[in-house]
Design a protein around this motif. Structure first.
Motif, short mmCIF file in Angstrom:
data_model
loop_
_atom_site.label_atom_id
_atom_site.label_comp_id
_atom_site.label_asym_id
_atom_site.label_seq_id
_atom_site.Cartn_x
_atom_site.Cartn_y
_atom_site.Cartn_z
N PHE A 1 20.20 -43.30 24.61
CA PHE A 1 19.96 -43.52 26.03
C PHE A 1 20.85 -44.60 26.63
N THR A 2 21.38 -45.49 25.82
CA THR A 2 22.13 -46.62 26.38
C THR A 2 23.61 -46.64 26.03
N VAL A 3 24.05 -45.79 25.14
CA VAL A 3 25.44 -45.84 24.71
C VAL A 3 26.39 -45.50 25.86
N LEU A 4 25.93 -44.72 26.80
CA LEU A 4 26.77 -44.35 27.93
C LEU A 4 26.89 -45.48 28.95
N ILE A 5 26.01 -46.45 28.90
CA ILE A 5 26.05 -47.55 29.86
C ILE A 5 27.26 -48.44 29.62
N GLU A 6 27.35 -48.96 28.40
CA GLU A 6 28.43 -49.88 28.06
C GLU A 6 28.45 -50.08 26.55
N ALA A 7 29.62 -50.25 25.98
CA ALA A 7 29.74 -50.43 24.53
C ALA A 7 29.06 -51.72 24.08
N ASN A 8 29.08 -52.75 24.92
CA ASN A 8 28.44 -54.02 24.59
C ASN A 8 26.93 -53.83 24.40
N VAL A 9 26.34 -53.00 25.25
CA VAL A 9 24.91 -52.73 25.16
C VAL A 9 24.61 -51.98 23.86
N GLY A 10 25.42 -50.99 23.53
CA GLY A 10 25.23 -50.22 22.29
C GLY A 10 25.34 -51.09 21.06
N ARG A 11 26.34 -51.97 21.03
CA ARG A 11 26.51 -52.88 19.89
C ARG A 11 25.32 -53.83 19.78
N SER A 12 24.83 -54.30 20.91
CA SER A 12 23.70 -55.22 20.90
C SER A 12 22.44 -54.53 20.41
N ILE A 13 22.22 -53.29 20.83
CA ILE A 13 21.05 -52.54 20.37
C ILE A 13 21.16 -52.27 18.87
N LEU A 14 22.32 -51.89 18.42
CA LEU A 14 22.52 -51.66 16.99
C LEU A 14 22.26 -52.93 16.18
N ALA A 15 22.76 -54.05 16.66
CA ALA A 15 22.54 -55.32 15.96
C ALA A 15 21.06 -55.68 15.92
N GLY A 16 20.36 -55.51 17.04
CA GLY A 16 18.93 -55.83 17.08
C GLY A 16 18.11 -54.92 16.18
N GLY A 17 18.47 -53.64 16.14
CA GLY A 17 17.75 -52.70 15.28
C GLY A 17 17.98 -52.99 13.81
N LEU A 18 19.22 -53.23 13.45
CA LEU A 18 19.53 -53.53 12.04
C LEU A 18 18.96 -54.87 11.60
N LEU A 19 18.79 -55.77 12.57
CA LEU A 19 18.19 -57.07 12.28
C LEU A 19 16.76 -56.90 11.79
N HIS A 20 16.10 -55.85 12.21
CA HIS A 20 14.75 -55.57 11.72
C HIS A 20 14.76 -54.62 10.52
N ILE A 21 15.58 -53.60 10.55
CA ILE A 21 15.55 -52.57 9.52
C ILE A 21 16.02 -53.09 8.16
N LEU A 22 17.12 -53.81 8.11
CA LEU A 22 17.66 -54.25 6.82
C LEU A 22 16.71 -55.15 6.04
N PRO A 23 16.12 -56.19 6.64
CA PRO A 23 15.14 -56.98 5.88
C PRO A 23 13.90 -56.16 5.51
N SER A 24 13.51 -55.21 6.36
CA SER A 24 12.36 -54.37 6.05
C SER A 24 12.63 -53.49 4.84
N VAL A 25 13.85 -53.02 4.71
CA VAL A 25 14.21 -52.21 3.54
C VAL A 25 14.02 -53.04 2.27
N TRP A 26 14.40 -54.30 2.31
CA TRP A 26 14.19 -55.16 1.15
C TRP A 26 12.70 -55.27 0.84
N HIS A 27 11.90 -55.49 1.87
CA HIS A 27 10.47 -55.64 1.65
C HIS A 27 9.86 -54.35 1.09
N TRP A 28 10.28 -53.20 1.58
CA TRP A 28 9.79 -51.92 1.05
C TRP A 28 10.17 -51.77 -0.42
N TYR A 29 11.36 -52.23 -0.77
CA TYR A 29 11.80 -52.18 -2.15
C TYR A 29 10.86 -53.00 -3.03
#
Length: 129
Positions: A25-53
């Motif tokens: 929904f946001t990638v068409l707005i601006e690349a900066n927004v897409g990168r920021s969303i990706l960073a925020g999502g991975l900031l939660h997902i990557l540590p959670s993957v460790w915890h699931w492990y």
């Protein structure tokens, strides 16, 4: 002993789906927004993957003390990994919107909590956890 809870891959897929929907929904707005969303999502997902492990590897422990001890170690490492990722994100050479990173991170956490609340409300046999 089968050492994997069936919710772990479902949970990971749901988080990736939420992140993908936010990006779509946001990638068409601006690349900066897409990168920021990706960073925020991975900031939660990557540590959670460790915890699931950690959770997956401790499903067959002999005592509750061992499980609680492993979970405590997993949470400490998850917190440390999150802090390291925050520092790495601030050092990226790309312009990022930190408010969008924070909002995405919060949305990912709320999505996780909502999913867990839904599973718990549908759970009739608590021995599965």
């Amino acid at each position: 002993m089968h050492n994997e809870h069936p919710l772990i891959p479902v949970f990971f897929s749901l988080q990736c789906l939420i992140l993908g929907a936010l990006l779509a929904f946001t990638v068409l707005i601006e690349a900066n927004v897409g990168r920021s969303i990706l960073a925020g999502g991975l900031l939660h997902i990557l540590p959670s993957v460790w915890h699931w492990y950690v959770v997956k590897n401790n499903f067959g422990v002999k005592s509750s003390h061992q499980f609680v001890s492993a979970m405590r170690r997993g949470q400490v490492i998850k917190f440390t990994l999150t802090a390291i990722l925050v520092i790495m994100i601030t050092w990226l050479p790309y312009p990022l919107d930190y408010f969008i990173i924070f909002v995405t991170f919060t949305i990912m956490i709320l999505g996780s909590l909502g999913f867990l609340a839904y599973v718990q409300s549908r759970q009739t046999d608590i021995s599965a956890f």
